[in-house]
Design a protein around this motif. Structure first.
Motif, mmCIF file in Angstrom:
data_model
loop_
_atom_site.group_PDB
_atom_site.id
_atom_site.type_symbol
_atom_site.label_atom_id
_atom_site.label_comp_id
_atom_site.label_asym_id
_atom_site.label_seq_id
_atom_site.Cartn_x
_atom_site.Cartn_y
_atom_site.Cartn_z
ATOM 1 N N ARG A 178 -76.519 26.360 59.713
ATOM 2 C CA ARG A 178 -75.208 25.778 60.049
ATOM 3 C C ARG A 178 -74.234 25.925 58.865
ATOM 4 O O ARG A 178 -73.083 26.298 59.032
ATOM 5 C CB ARG A 178 -75.396 24.297 60.409
ATOM 6 C CG ARG A 178 -74.562 23.850 61.603
ATOM 7 C CD ARG A 178 -74.978 22.463 62.088
ATOM 8 N NE ARG A 178 -76.161 22.491 62.933
ATOM 9 C CZ ARG A 178 -77.267 21.789 62.723
ATOM 10 N NH1 ARG A 178 -77.371 20.958 61.698
ATOM 11 N NH2 ARG A 178 -78.285 21.889 63.547
ATOM 12 N N GLU A 181 -85.477 21.484 61.980
ATOM 13 C CA GLU A 181 -84.177 20.821 61.798
ATOM 14 C C GLU A 181 -83.569 21.149 60.443
ATOM 15 O O GLU A 181 -82.370 21.421 60.336
ATOM 16 C CB GLU A 181 -84.315 19.301 61.974
ATOM 17 C CG GLU A 181 -84.510 18.855 63.416
ATOM 18 C CD GLU A 181 -83.467 19.425 64.374
ATOM 19 O OE1 GLU A 181 -82.268 19.528 63.993
ATOM 20 O OE2 GLU A 181 -83.840 19.802 65.508
ATOM 21 N N ILE A 233 -74.532 26.590 67.076
ATOM 22 C CA ILE A 233 -73.864 26.999 65.836
ATOM 23 C C ILE A 233 -72.850 28.096 66.143
ATOM 24 O O ILE A 233 -73.203 29.139 66.692
ATOM 25 C CB ILE A 233 -74.904 27.503 64.798
ATOM 26 C CG1 ILE A 233 -75.850 26.360 64.412
ATOM 27 C CG2 ILE A 233 -74.208 28.061 63.561
ATOM 28 C CD1 ILE A 233 -77.027 26.781 63.550
ATOM 29 N N GLY A 264 -80.820 24.866 68.843
ATOM 30 C CA GLY A 264 -80.092 24.606 67.604
ATOM 31 C C GLY A 264 -79.168 25.746 67.234
ATOM 32 O O GLY A 264 -78.011 25.530 66.838
ATOM 33 N N LEU A 265 -79.645 26.969 67.371
ATOM 34 C CA LEU A 265 -78.822 28.134 67.013
ATOM 35 C C LEU A 265 -77.661 28.315 67.984
ATOM 36 O O LEU A 265 -76.552 28.688 67.585
ATOM 37 C CB LEU A 265 -79.699 29.397 66.987
ATOM 38 C CG LEU A 265 -80.671 29.499 65.803
ATOM 39 C CD1 LEU A 265 -81.705 30.588 66.041
ATOM 40 C CD2 LEU A 265 -79.911 29.747 64.488
ATOM 41 N N THR A 297 -84.132 23.787 58.662
ATOM 42 C CA THR A 297 -83.745 25.204 58.699
ATOM 43 C C THR A 297 -82.418 25.380 59.424
ATOM 44 O O THR A 297 -81.528 26.102 58.958
ATOM 45 C CB THR A 297 -84.841 26.037 59.396
ATOM 46 O OG1 THR A 297 -86.054 25.920 58.647
ATOM 47 C CG2 THR A 297 -84.452 27.503 59.505
ATOM 48 N N LEU A 298 -82.280 24.710 60.559
ATOM 49 C CA LEU A 298 -81.032 24.808 61.332
ATOM 50 C C LEU A 298 -79.843 24.280 60.534
ATOM 51 O O LEU A 298 -78.740 24.835 60.600
ATOM 52 C CB LEU A 298 -81.169 24.041 62.656
ATOM 53 C CG LEU A 298 -82.105 24.684 63.701
ATOM 54 C CD1 LEU A 298 -82.405 23.712 64.833
ATOM 55 C CD2 LEU A 298 -81.492 25.981 64.255
ATOM 56 N N LEU A 308 -85.506 25.875 68.137
ATOM 57 C CA LEU A 308 -84.707 26.805 67.327
ATOM 58 C C LEU A 308 -83.570 27.406 68.150
ATOM 59 O O LEU A 308 -82.428 27.481 67.699
ATOM 60 C CB LEU A 308 -85.597 27.936 66.791
ATOM 61 C CG LEU A 308 -86.430 27.640 65.550
ATOM 62 C CD1 LEU A 308 -87.471 28.729 65.332
ATOM 63 C CD2 LEU A 308 -85.542 27.499 64.303
#
Length: 377
Positions: A372, A365, A303, A299-300, A367-368, A296
């Motif tokens: 995004r 994934e 962004i 991934g964040l 959720t990300l 997480l």
């Protein structure tokens, strides 16, 4: 871990990232409750002694989970707040006594101490913002400090504290040490002996994957007689079950904190849920949660406009990751995520994600991808 994934048969579109609030049950907990319900329908309480065997098994699992010296140190309570109240209103306070907490505590671990104000007890709130929050907490302990009460992991930012350092520091200063363990127990190993804590408590409905209405209270053996009791009944007696005895004394064990009839229904569910955590093993549970939180985080970070409020240091976090998006209200991010079946919550500075060991990479994934899209809007 695929062998455990069939324990979690959530709706296919659901992305559950809210274990720091209320967790879904594993299948085995539902099976245990259904079996118990059916037994009640067919037989009533004919086999009550068998129910007590399950309850004893639950105490043993909690003892191992906390590394408590004995099941005698384990009380089954309604919730964390009740256990904190047993400590707050059990100790013999003097006017001028101080209690040290952080300024980020969940209300349960603040209000209970503030409620002692009529007795002249002062609550000292310490900021955790610096590089060494443990040093700040211990520096706040002066000659009038009787107790430090701290959440192992802060509910809003996900900050994890070094409980061993705090325990050692409290011991050196002759300060009682109380741990609100609700955001660590079931997410990471927790050892009441290694932390040298005097009290620890947690609810079953978060990382322990159990129902609401049943929690655990650990009280160090030497301190049990020092806590003045405020609840009395048939169940908390040393000679429980001897209904003809007129004289009585509280149980020597932590059962002294359990005044009346037990929550057998909750015990059935929680015992089953803990059996799953034991099968996986808490070291492995912690490792898997760490991997999901890292996924997480990475991934964040990729962004634009995403801001993290949880430490990037794995030693400083457990299962919580908090974030916000520049220019977008947290409430708006939360509502959109919920509309797209991402179960999360807003807490403190951001939107809070809290995956568990069984959370699939696909869920993270997906959720990300939603976050995004929200960042672009």
């Amino acid at each position: 871990m695929s062998m455990f994934h069939d324990e979690f048969t959530q709706a296919p579109t659901l992305k559950y990232l809210n274990h720091a609030a209320v967790a879904p049950w594993p299948k085995r907990a539902a099976v245990a409750v259904a079996r118990f319900a059916q037994e009640n329908v067919l037989l009533g309480a004919r086999d009550y002694p068998d129910w007590m065997v399950v309850e004893q098994r639950l105490r043993e699992r909690l003892m191992r989970l906390l590394n408590a010296p004995s099941t005698d140190d384990i009380a089954l309570v309604k919730n964390t707040s009740e256990a904190l109240s047993f400590v707050a209103f059990g100790l013999d306070w003097k006017s001028g006594d101080q209690i040290v907490i952080s300024d980020e505590e969940f209300p349960s671990n603040r209000i209970v101490w503030e409620a002692l104000a009529p007795q002249g007890v002062e609550v000292v709130q310490v900021s955790l913002k610096g590089d060494d929050p443990e040093a700040a907490l211990l520096a706040a302990c002066g000659p009038r400090t009787r107790l430090m009460s701290i959440s192992a992991v802060q509910f809003a930012t996900g900050l994890r504290l070094n409980l061993e350092v705090l325990g050692q520091g409290c011991k050196q200063r002759n300060v009682l040490f109380c741990i609100d363990a609700i955001q660590q127990l079931g997410a990471l190993p927790l050892d009441v002996q290694a932390t040298q804590c005097d009290f620890a408590m947690a609810d079953g409905h978060k990382w322990l994957l159990g129902p609401e209405g049943l929690g655990v209270f650990y009280c160090r053996a030497e301190l049990r007689p020092q806590l003045k009791l405020s609840e009395f009944g048939w169940h908390m007696l040393e000679h429980m079950g001897d209904y003809n005895r007129t004289g009585w004394e509280p149980a020597v064990s932590a059962r002294r904190f359990e005044c009346g009839s037990p929550n057998v229904l909750g015990s059935m569910a929680l015992e089953a849920s803990l059996s799953l955590l034991e099968e996986v093993g808490m070291v492995q549970v912690g490792k898997l949660i760490g991997e999901r939180v890292l996924q997480l985080e990475e991934g964040l970070k990729a962004i634009p406009g995403a801001r993290l409020h949880t430490s990037s240091n794995p030693e400083r976090r457990a299962g919580i990751l908090s974030f916000s998006l520049d220019g977008v209200e947290n409430s708006s991010v939360f509502q959109q995520l919920m509309r797209e079946q991402v179960v999360c919550i807003t807490r403190g500075p951001g939107v809070r994600f809290s995956p568990h060991f069984y959370t699939e990479e696909r869920v993270i994934e997906e959720t990300l991808a939603i976050v995004r899209r929200l960042a672009v809007l």
